[in-house]
Design a protein around this motif. Structure first.
Motif, PDB file in Angstrom:
ATOM      1  N   LYS A  53       0.709  -1.129  -0.104  1.00  0.00           N
ATOM      2  CA  LYS A  53      -0.028   0.006  -0.070  1.00  0.00           C
ATOM      3  C   LYS A  53       0.887   1.357  -0.069  1.00  0.00           C
ATOM      4  N   ASP A  54       0.253   2.277  -0.427  1.00  0.00           N
ATOM      5  CA  ASP A  54       0.911   3.752  -0.504  1.00  0.00           C
ATOM      6  C   ASP A  54       0.645   4.194   0.856  1.00  0.00           C
ATOM      7  N   ILE A  55       1.671   4.581   1.573  1.00  0.00           N
ATOM      8  CA  ILE A  55       1.450   5.024   3.019  1.00  0.00           C
ATOM      9  C   ILE A  55       1.707   6.648   3.073  1.00  0.00           C
ATOM     10  N   GLY A  56       1.777   7.156   1.765  1.00  0.00           N
ATOM     11  CA  GLY A  56       1.786   8.804   1.886  1.00  0.00           C
ATOM     12  C   GLY A  56       3.019   9.072   1.661  1.00  0.00           C
ATOM     13  N   LEU A  95       4.685   0.867   0.835  1.00  0.00           N
ATOM     14  CA  LEU A  95       5.094  -0.268   2.106  1.00  0.00           C
ATOM     15  C   LEU A  95       4.687  -1.783   1.514  1.00  0.00           C
ATOM     16  N   LYS A  96       5.772  -2.387   1.519  1.00  0.00           N
ATOM     17  CA  LYS A  96       5.675  -3.917   0.916  1.00  0.00           C
ATOM     18  C   LYS A  96       6.045  -4.800   1.989  1.00  0.00           C
ATOM     19  N   VAL A  97       4.762  -5.562   2.390  1.00  0.00           N
ATOM     20  CA  VAL A  97       5.206  -6.585   3.578  1.00  0.00           C
ATOM     21  C   VAL A  97       4.936  -8.065   3.220  1.00  0.00           C
ATOM     22  N   HIS A  98       5.575  -9.080   3.186  1.00  0.00           N
ATOM     23  CA  HIS A  98       4.950 -10.507   3.131  1.00  0.00           C
ATOM     24  C   HIS A  98       6.020 -11.300   3.797  1.00  0.00           C
ATOM     25  N   GLY A  99       5.246 -12.556   4.215  1.00  0.00           N
ATOM     26  CA  GLY A  99       5.741 -13.659   5.017  1.00  0.00           C
ATOM     27  C   GLY A  99       4.823 -14.801   5.059  1.00  0.00           C
ATOM     28  N   ARG A 100       5.558 -16.051   5.311  1.00  0.00           N
ATOM     29  CA  ARG A 100       4.700 -17.327   5.221  1.00  0.00           C
ATOM     30  C   ARG A 100       4.178 -17.597   6.312  1.00  0.00           C
ATOM     31  N   GLN A 101       2.807 -17.721   6.540  1.00  0.00           N
ATOM     32  CA  GLN A 101       2.316 -17.674   7.762  1.00  0.00           C
ATOM     33  C   GLN A 101       1.659 -19.131   7.881  1.00  0.00           C
ATOM     34  N   THR A 102       1.883 -19.808   9.407  1.00  0.00           N
ATOM     35  CA  THR A 102       1.758 -21.224   9.448  1.00  0.00           C
ATOM     36  C   THR A 102       1.282 -21.233  10.995  1.00  0.00           C
ATOM     37  N   GLY A 103       0.525 -22.259  11.234  1.00  0.00           N
ATOM     38  CA  GLY A 103       0.218 -22.510  12.662  1.00  0.00           C
ATOM     39  C   GLY A 103       0.181 -24.028  13.162  1.00  0.00           C
ATOM     40  N   ASN A 104       0.578 -24.120  14.428  1.00  0.00           N
ATOM     41  CA  ASN A 104       0.457 -25.304  14.899  1.00  0.00           C
ATOM     42  C   ASN A 104      -1.136 -25.531  15.858  1.00  0.00           C
TER      43      ASN A 104
END
Length: 208
Positions: A181-184, A189-198
């Motif tokens: 997203k454009d934050i002004g 701003l770019k964010v990414h990451g692999r999401q996992t769960g136990n």
């Protein structure tokens, strides 16, 4: 948790009636189940960039809860089902992430002479990951749809021929959480990451 316990107690009291009613239906071997979920989730190797410049970051972990509803069919000893799971926020400090999944699951039940039935299983499907970042300067949200999968083990306990309680564990990979997203001020701003769960699950299953 209290609702699930109440449902289990009521089911135990009504077992004879439910069993007689189920014999006359056309849904023989079909079942419905519901679970409450406690998950230890994490965002692995997250990448954060502002206008192309990488920012320092590390793996984020937090606890989350959820509920699921599944419709399935029992081929004995193999079960197949479609499961919808809704989870609450994974709070990473600067961001809140919600992961919801739709899985096609397959289980193998190890039948035996006791009321306990161990099983193994897994599934594939889709996840929708909602990503929200909030700080004093801005509030932005984004979402992504991903391939997701799970694998797990558990044991069911037969309350009566048509009703069971279920305790299980599974590892789930929800895919990659993405935010762009454009934050002004011309900054992206770019964010990414692999999401996992136990995930630990406690559930109730009714066979028709």
């Amino acid at each position: 948790m209290k609702k699930l316990l109440s449902l289990t107690i009521i089911s135990t009291l009504l077992c004879p009636n439910l069993g007689n009613a189920g014999e006359s239906t056309q849904l023989k071997n079909a079942y419905i189940s519901s679970k409450v979920i406690y998950a230890r989730q994490k965002i692995e190797d997250p990448s954060v960039k502002v206008s192309g410049t990488k920012q320092p970051e590390h793996t984020r972990k937090d606890n989350a809860e959820g509920i699921s509803l599944a419709l399935g069919y029992n081929y004995n000893p193999i079960r197949v089902e479609t499961e919808l799971t809704l989870r609450n926020n994974l709070d990473t400090g600067g961001a809140k992430i919600e992961s919801h999944t739709l899985f096609a699951n397959v289980y193998y039940d190890f039948k035996n002479s006791t009321a306990f039935t161990p099983y193994i299983g897994g599934g594939i499907g889709l996840s929708i990951i909602d990503f929200k970042i909030k700080n004093p300067a801005f509030t932005k949200s984004d979402s992504s749809t991903n391939f997701a999968w799970n694998i797990g083990i558990g044991v069911g306990y037969e309350l009566c021929p048509q009703n069971r309680i279920d305790l299980g564990y599974r590892f789930a990979d929800y895919g990659t959480a993405k935010f762009a997203k454009d934050i002004g001020g011309g900054a992206l701003l770019k964010v990414h990451g692999r999401q996992t769960g136990n995930e630990l699950t406690l559930g109730f299953r009714h066979d028709f």
